[in-house]
Design an enzyme around this catalytic site. Structure first.
Site, PDB file in Angstrom:
ATOM      1  N   HIS A  24       0.857  -1.197   0.000  1.00 20.09           N
ATOM      2  CA  HIS A  24       0.000   0.000   0.000  1.00 20.09           C
ATOM      3  C   HIS A  24       0.891   1.243   0.000  1.00 20.09           C
ATOM      4  CE1 HIS A  24      -3.921  -1.947   1.778  1.00 20.09           C
ATOM      5  NE2 HIS A  24      -3.865  -2.013   0.476  1.00 20.09           N
ATOM      6  N   HIS A  80     -11.376  -9.037  -6.798  1.00 22.89           N
ATOM      7  CA  HIS A  80     -11.067  -7.739  -6.183  1.00 22.89           C
ATOM      8  C   HIS A  80     -10.243  -6.938  -7.188  1.00 22.89           C
ATOM      9  CE1 HIS A  80      -9.914  -4.753  -3.328  1.00 22.89           C
ATOM     10  NE2 HIS A  80      -8.889  -5.355  -2.761  1.00 22.89           N
ATOM     11  N   GLU A  82      -8.270  -4.267  -6.616  1.00 25.69           N
ATOM     12  CA  GLU A  82      -7.046  -3.577  -6.182  1.00 25.69           C
ATOM     13  C   GLU A  82      -5.863  -4.127  -6.981  1.00 25.69           C
ATOM     14  OE1 GLU A  82      -6.534  -3.420  -1.917  1.00 25.69           O
ATOM     15  OE2 GLU A  82      -5.124  -1.740  -2.091  1.00 25.69           O
ATOM     16  N   ASP A  84      -2.881  -5.097  -6.621  1.00 28.07           N
ATOM     17  CA  ASP A  84      -2.059  -6.260  -6.284  1.00 28.07           C
ATOM     18  C   ASP A  84      -2.675  -7.557  -6.809  1.00 28.07           C
ATOM     19  OD1 ASP A  84      -3.930  -5.443  -4.310  1.00 28.07           O
ATOM     20  OD2 ASP A  84      -3.120  -6.872  -2.870  1.00 28.07           O
ATOM     21  N   HIS A 146     -12.144  -5.873   1.666  1.00 29.22           N
ATOM     22  CA  HIS A 146     -12.128  -4.595   2.343  1.00 29.22           C
ATOM     23  C   HIS A 146     -12.392  -3.419   1.430  1.00 29.22           C
ATOM     24  CE1 HIS A 146      -7.873  -3.323   1.076  1.00 29.22           C
ATOM     25  NE2 HIS A 146      -8.136  -4.440   0.429  1.00 29.22           N
TER      26      HIS A 146
HETATM   27 FE1  FEO Z   1      -4.717  -7.566  -1.575  1.00 22.23          FE
HETATM   28 FE2  FEO Z   1      -7.160  -5.303  -1.254  1.00 22.23          FE
HETATM   29  O1  FEO Z   1      -5.714  -6.113  -2.051  1.00 22.23           O
END
Ligand code: FEO
Length: 397
Positions: A24, A80, A82, A84, A146
């Site tokens: 992050h 997800h 995000e 990563d 999350h």
């Molecule tokens: Fe592992 Fe919310 O990304």
């Protein structure tokens, strides 16, 4: 290692990132590296669940291509958005641009926001199923676990829950399964992950777990998107999450402080002495905020029933390291914890009030007006610190 057999037709095709030190951006320390877990399911239909972080996209595609003709991938599941987990999508979609991506409506917004591409999105909701030829993937939306777009999916017959970030850890290991790794390392990374990432969403964590349990689906494995795969008693981490989501606290008081000329440190150490005198059973931990890793401090706060936060006064304010951790605490929305403040001062002495007000706004129950000491503590003031600690041991019991 680029591929691992998980179960029957399911393989891990992700990336172990041993070198990762921060996640992050610079926000989360990863002392033990991390992994980006991607899974390939090869039934009559072939499905790929999630990808890896962008810097490893080329390596990921090369390894995946050695395993499967990319054109044979029928479905991509983006649990997800995000980066990563979605970071290799641009490279992958450049090679197989028509392949459908199954994800939530919010994931479409996030993926478009990240990559500005109009890929072949297929929006799914909780209960929707995707037939792989006998076995099915069942989708379960998990908003705010999350991110708003987060989703789980479940593979029937093999009874595997692909939970994405939930139940994960930033933990690199070539062993890749929970029964093979050092258990204390594993659980230390699990609780750090929960404390630093999932704490603000604890109410939703509990609700979602209860919902998934209500489906009555057998779960033989939990394949997360970071760290190891839970195959030995996978329910253990689900039960642990239920405990962590329920205003978790141990019999611990954490004293966090920063100091300029050691006066506030001397206060901290004597407050600790007082707490131990008042309640020998309590686990007292001292953290100099400017010397200890921020995410490790947050983990200690998460475990604590109470915290005592200290800063000397500087320019009518508090030291920046203390201000930084108070800001972090504010966003994490801890609940059910007690707090008090302390600090040295030379003339104006605002620090105790500033810290107490900040912690009160962050949801802590302030149990005392706090303790201010003018200049360095002398013998009399050291005694005041010990007495303050004894009092806090009672007030936080
Ligand atoms: Fe592992 Fe919310 O990304």
């Amino acid at each position: 290692m680029s591929q691992i057999s998980v179960k029957n037709s399911v393989s891990w095709v992700g990336k172990i990132d041993w070198e990762l030190k921060k996640f992050h951006g610079d926000e989360y320390s990863t002392h033990r590296g991390s992994t980006y877990n991607s899974y390939l399911i090869e039934e009559e239909k072939t499905a790929l669940i999630d990808t890896v972080w962008g810097p490893f996209a080329k390596e990921f595609i090369e390894n995946l291509s050695r395993r499967v003709d990319l054109k044979r991938i029928d479905y991509i599941i983006a649990n997800h958005a995000e980066s990563d987990h979605s970071g290799a999508l641009p490279e992958l979609m450049a090679r197989i641009p028509e392949t459908p991506i199954y994800c939530t409506g919010n994931a479409v917004k996030s993926l478009k926001g990240h990559y500005h591409k109009n890929w072949n999105f297929n929006i799914v909701k909780t209960g929707d199923r995707l037939d792989l030829g006998g076995k099915e993937l069942v989708f379960i939306e998990a908003p705010m676990l999350h991110w708003p777009d987060s989703m789980f999916c479940y593979l029937t017959h093999d009874n595997i829950l692909f939970s994405n970030d939930a139940f994960g850890q930033h933990y690199a290991s070539e062993f890749m399964f929970n029964d093979l790794v050092d258990q204390s390392e594993l659980m230390a990374e699990c609780i750090k992950y929960y404390a630093n990432i999932l704490t603000p969403f604890s109410r939703m964590v509990e609700k979602k777990i209860r919902e998934v349990l209500s489906f009555g689906l057998p779960v033989d494995m939990i394949c997360t998107s970071h760290g190891i795969i839970w195959r030995d008693n996978p329910v253990q981490i689900v039960e642990q999450y239920l405990k962590w989501a329920d205003d978790y606290r141990e019999n611990q008081i954490t004293i966090l402080y920063d100091t300029m000329w050691n006066g506030t440190r001397i206060m901290a150490e004597n407050i600790a002495k007082g707490i131990v005198t008042g309640d020998p059973a309590v686990n007292v931990k001292l953290c100099n905020i400017s010397k200890k890793d921020k995410n490790d401090i947050i983990t200690e706060i998460f475990k604590s029933k109470g915290i005592v936060a200290g800063s000397p006064t500087i320019n009518k304010g508090i030291l920046t390291a203390v201000a930084g951790i108070l800001e972090e605490i504010k966003g994490l929305k801890f609940s059910g914890k007690k707090a008090a403040a302390f600090g040295c001062y030379g003339w104006s002495g605002e620090s105790v009030k500033i810290i107490s007000e900040s912690l009160a706004k962050s949801g802590f129950q302030i149990v005392d007006d706090g303790l201010k000491v003018l200049w360095n503590p002398d013998a009399e003031n050291i005694e005041r610190c010990v007495d303050f600690g004894k009092k806090l041991a009672g007030l936080m019991s």
